[in-house]
Design an enzyme around this catalytic site. Structure first.
Site, PDB file in Angstrom:
ATOM      1  N   HIS A  20       0.864  -1.184   0.000  1.00 23.77           N
ATOM      2  CA  HIS A  20       0.000   0.000   0.000  1.00 23.77           C
ATOM      3  C   HIS A  20       0.898   1.230   0.000  1.00 23.77           C
ATOM      4  O   HIS A  20       1.948   1.263   0.651  1.00 23.77           O
ATOM      5  CB  HIS A  20      -0.883   0.007   1.256  1.00 23.77           C
ATOM      6  CG  HIS A  20      -1.370   1.379   1.637  1.00 23.77           C
ATOM      7  ND1 HIS A  20      -0.749   2.160   2.599  1.00 23.77           N
ATOM      8  CD2 HIS A  20      -2.392   2.129   1.152  1.00 23.77           C
ATOM      9  CE1 HIS A  20      -1.384   3.305   2.712  1.00 23.77           C
ATOM     10  NE2 HIS A  20      -2.377   3.318   1.844  1.00 23.77           N
ATOM     11  N   ASN A  36       0.516   5.795  -0.462  1.00 22.49           N
ATOM     12  CA  ASN A  36      -0.353   6.953  -0.647  1.00 22.49           C
ATOM     13  C   ASN A  36       0.484   8.204  -0.469  1.00 22.49           C
ATOM     14  O   ASN A  36       1.216   8.327   0.511  1.00 22.49           O
ATOM     15  CB  ASN A  36      -1.493   6.919   0.391  1.00 22.49           C
ATOM     16  CG  ASN A  36      -2.408   8.123   0.297  1.00 22.49           C
ATOM     17  OD1 ASN A  36      -2.043   9.230   0.672  1.00 22.49           O
ATOM     18  ND2 ASN A  36      -3.613   7.898  -0.188  1.00 22.49           N
ATOM     19  N   TYR A  37       0.388   9.120  -1.427  1.00 23.88           N
ATOM     20  CA  TYR A  37       1.087  10.399  -1.321  1.00 23.88           C
ATOM     21  C   TYR A  37       0.117  11.502  -1.704  1.00 23.88           C
ATOM     22  O   TYR A  37      -0.558  11.422  -2.742  1.00 23.88           O
ATOM     23  CB  TYR A  37       2.342  10.409  -2.202  1.00 23.88           C
ATOM     24  CG  TYR A  37       3.362   9.406  -1.718  1.00 23.88           C
ATOM     25  CD1 TYR A  37       4.125   9.662  -0.588  1.00 23.88           C
ATOM     26  CD2 TYR A  37       3.520   8.175  -2.361  1.00 23.88           C
ATOM     27  CE1 TYR A  37       5.038   8.735  -0.113  1.00 23.88           C
ATOM     28  CE2 TYR A  37       4.422   7.238  -1.882  1.00 23.88           C
ATOM     29  CZ  TYR A  37       5.173   7.524  -0.758  1.00 23.88           C
ATOM     30  OH  TYR A  37       6.059   6.594  -0.261  1.00 23.88           O
ATOM     31  N   GLY A  76     -20.430  13.561  -1.418  1.00 27.17           N
ATOM     32  CA  GLY A  76     -20.183  13.218  -2.807  1.00 27.17           C
ATOM     33  C   GLY A  76     -19.109  12.176  -2.994  1.00 27.17           C
ATOM     34  O   GLY A  76     -18.542  12.041  -4.073  1.00 27.17           O
TER      35      GLY A  76
END
Length: 362
Positions: free
Chosen positions: A137, A139-140, A312
């Site tokens: 995994h 994420n940046y 949303g």
């Protein structure tokens, strides 16, 4: 040397958007080279409240020739390489929460006003089919809060900004050479940004990816950071100039270095493991470990909780991180028998984190 195109004269939100778009394309192409019989679905989407993204998804459904799905399934059971570039208005409760980490945000809670924001980043989750190949995994991301454009002419004023991210590895079977390679690659990516960076981010990763109800780490760690900006940071309180990045340019450079280290940190591991033979018992253990992965993401992960609470929200993108298959057994005996490969992994996961780089010279 990086082959990414960057224009320092552009606003940071544009530079981050350009970077994650290029990085997504580079990672997708790198993974497709490993499994050329399958191609990514690139699902472009727009958000009614503002912004857009592209979800890059790979599974058995994406076979170039559908007839090979049963005889030659993809080495990736489920993979998602997603970018999200969204903007909108932050409600007062969210601003108040962020102000607790960023005291410089000029906001009066009594005003009950909303503020514009931009959030851009890339999220990566790969679940290989082979139990000997680890899940990864990464994420940046970049976040900024601005003044309302209606208050004046030209570009809105940036009131607060920060970067976050990280990468972590979750094996079902422990291979020390894989673990050392992964951590050394992340160390090398962080080192140019200062000596305080990797130790702080590694310790934070060990603390964050932990299941307190199981008393186990999710995996063997990596790096994790958040709220990194030009203000003092509680994870590096004593770091002086040159010991940690503090300007937007310095922190963006760190983001790029870590993001571009993704393929070098993972592809060599995949090449060693994705074609190894495995047994039904090893597959069963892999699915039990994936159950732990699901528990962490749905019960603990802040990103999942934030995504599900966002107006949303695109549910498919938020839950992209979950594996297609997982398993729970009542009081399973797997992993509890001393001397087994499964018990070897559990011993590490229950240790609270290890100094992997202490085993090699860095």
């Amino acid at each position: 040397m990086s082959d990414m195109i960057d224009d320092p004269t552009l606003p940071m939100r544009v530079r981050v958007s350009n970077f994650v778009t290029q990085l997504q394309d580079k990672i997708i192409k790198g993974l497709e080279e490993l499994d050329p019989n399958y191609t990514f679905l690139r699902d472009a989407w727009t958000r009614a409240e503002g912004g857009s993204g592209v979800s890059g998804v790979l599974s058995d459904k994406r076979a170039v020739d559908p007839s090979i799905r049963k005889t030659s399934p993809s080495v990736f059971e489920k993979t998602g390489i997603n970018i999200s570039l969204v903007q909108g208005k932050l409600p007062p409760p969210a601003i108040a929460q962020m102000k607790s980490h960023h005291a410089s945000i000029p906001y009066d809670p009594a005003s009950k006003a909303s503020l514009p924001y931009f959030a851009g980043g890339i999220s990566i989750v790969i679940h290989p089919r082979n139990p000997h190949a680890p899940t990864i995994h990464a994420n940046y991301r970049y976040f900024e809060i601005t003044s309302d454009p209606a208050e004046g002419d030209g570009e809105p004023k940036i009131l607060a900004w920060w970067f976050g991210g990280g990468s972590d590895l979750t094996p079902s079977y422990l291979y020390e050479e894989d673990t050392l390679h992964f951590h050394k690659t992340l160390y090398d990516a962080c080192a140019p940004s200062g000596p305080a960076v990797y130790p702080a981010f590694k310790a934070w990763c060990d603390e964050y990816f932990y299941l307190p109800h199981r008393k186990e780490s999710r995996g063997i760690g990596g790096i994790f950071y958040d709220d990194l900006c030009n203000e003092p940071h509680h994870r590096m309180p004593d770091a002086g100039p040159g010991e940690r990045p503090s300007t937007p340019e310095e922190i963006f450079t760190l983001m790029k270095s870590c993001g571009e280290s993704f393929l070098p940190s993972y592809i060599p591991i995949l090449k060693r493991r994705i074609h190894m033979p495995f047994t039904e018992e090893e597959r069963r253990w892999q699915l039990l470990r994936r159950g732990r992965y699901v528990e962490f993401n749905l019960i603990i992960d802040r990103g999942t909780k934030f995504g599900l609470q966002t107006p949303g929200v695109r549910i498919e993108s938020v839950l992209m991180s979950l594996p297609e298959t997982a398993r729970w057994e009542y009081m399973t005996e797997l992993g509890e028998e001393e001397g087994t490969r499964e018990a070897e992994l559990l011993k590490v996961l229950r240790s609270g984190g290890q100094d992997w780089l202490g085993k090699i010279k860095v």
